[in-house]
Design an enzyme around this catalytic site. Structure first.
Site: not given
Ligand code: CP3
Length: 342
Positions: A23, A27, A36, A73, A150
């Protein structure tokens, strides 16, 4: 000169480990929040190739990480298979639910996923052009079990109860869903490699709730199928597997799946992981993400501990899970400085 991440993935022990961070585009960075806002929302950002490439590059410019991970994602694949997907601010992802075989049958054919996912491949093509020559480009997908949790519950859940229930009460529907996601993941990741991804990472964030034979059937087996298919289509492609919170199931996971590297979460100590997992190949991890919030001398000590524990084998320095939105960007720089000081 081969890139440092690729050398570590080939089993080389480097004087200082290469670094990137789960990540890393997110944010906690003001420049991410600005882009964003420009995109409108998170999903629009994922599908806007120019802006998705921009946020992928932001942590590379700021910190000089050794790898860039595609900004996307794991839930875009379910969307490409026909699930409804939306993000509610502060609540995480929401999807339409799959509760039976009819739900699986109603999904789109795997060949159709590219209609939705083409902008993601375009992001990779832009990154391939714009990344510094020493930076490795990582593509990724969710592993079938995690993606299924999911798709079945329609949201994230602490215990993945809905997915366990379907697995235990309608095995045929559950297995059909796992198989469909496995096929889709192979096509999605293969297209990512064609578009420029040099390494693939498979995120099984909820692998820890699979126990005993379930772990073998639904974490190890789908990962092995995906890795075998990708390696036959793209010989030599390095693959990182992340069966998060697998505990003792980390042992032997690389051999059982064909992964080149196992990413380790921070529920195990680096000394344990060095002895039991790194002894058979490259590992990635496993600094606790909370240090990026708290910083200070504890951060320095924890960073040195991870570097020390893994210094006798191939290692890619990373966090044990994603950096959180409340992290302080200065703490990330401090961690990098400690790693690179050796
Ligand atoms: O790592 C990186 O920088 C690459 C981008 C990336 C994102 N999600 C961006 C993201 C990657 C590799 C993921 C993987 C992902 N997404 C996983 C597996 C890794 C982990 O964290 O266990 C999972 C389970 C998801 C599903 C997901 N996406 C969830 C549960 C959420 C909400 C939780 C949160 O942190 O808000 C997201 C949203 C998400 N994916 C964000 C980002 C940057 C935040 C969204 C935002 O900007 O509002």
């Amino acid at each position: 000169m081969t890139k440092t991440i690729l050398r570590a993935l080939q089993g080389e022990v480097l004087p200082t480990p290469p670094i990137w961070m789960m990540r890393q585009a997110g944010r906690y960075l003001p420049e991410y929040r600005a882009t964003r806002a420009q995109a409108g929302d998170f999903l629009k950002l994922c599908y806007n190739s120019e802006l998705a490439a921009e946020v992928t590059l932001q942590p590379i410019r700021r910190y000089g990480f050794d790898a860039a991970i595609l900004f996307a994602d794991i839930l875009l694949l379910p969307q490409a298979l026909g699930a409804d997907l939306w993000f509610t601010t502060g609540e995480g992802p929401r999807l339409s639910t799959i509760t039976d075989m009819a739900g699986v049958t109603a999904l789109k054919p795997v060949d159709d996923i590219h209609d939705t996912l083409n902008p993601i491949y375009e992001t990779l093509r832009i990154l391939k052009r714009e990344l510094p020559s020493e930076t490795t480009l990582i593509g990724f997908a969710g592993a079938p079990w995690t993606v299924a949790t999911y798709m079945i519950a329609g949201k994230g859940s602490p215990d993945q109860a809905a997915a366990h229930a379907l697995k235990n009460t309608d095995r045929a529907a559950f297995q059909a869903l796992i198989d469909r996601i496995t096929e889709g993941t192979i096509e999605y990741l293969s297209a990512q490699v064609d578009a420029g991804a040099e390494v693939i990472k498979l995120f099984d964030s909820w692998a820890g709730s699979l126990k005993g034979q379930d772990f073998t059937d639904f974490a190890t087996k789908p990962a092995a199928q995906i890795i075998a298919a990708l390696k036959s289509r793209h010989p030599g492609l390095p693959i990182i597997a992340f069966p998060r919170e697998a505990g003792d199931n980390y042992i032997g996971f690389a051999a059982a799946t064909g992964a080149d590297c196992v990413a380790i979460d921070n529920s195990v100590t680096p000394e344990w992981a060095a002895e039991h997992v790194q002894s058979t190949g490259c590992v990635q991890g496993n600094m606790a993400p909370t240090h990026m919030v708290t910083g200070g001398a504890d951060l320095d000590a924890a960073t040195r501990r991870v570097v020390q524990a893994f210094k006798h084998g191939p290692h890619i320095f990373n966090l044990g899970h994603g950096i959180t939105p409340d992290a302080n960007p200065d703490n990330v720089q401090r961690m990098i400085d400690v790693v690179r000081a050796g």
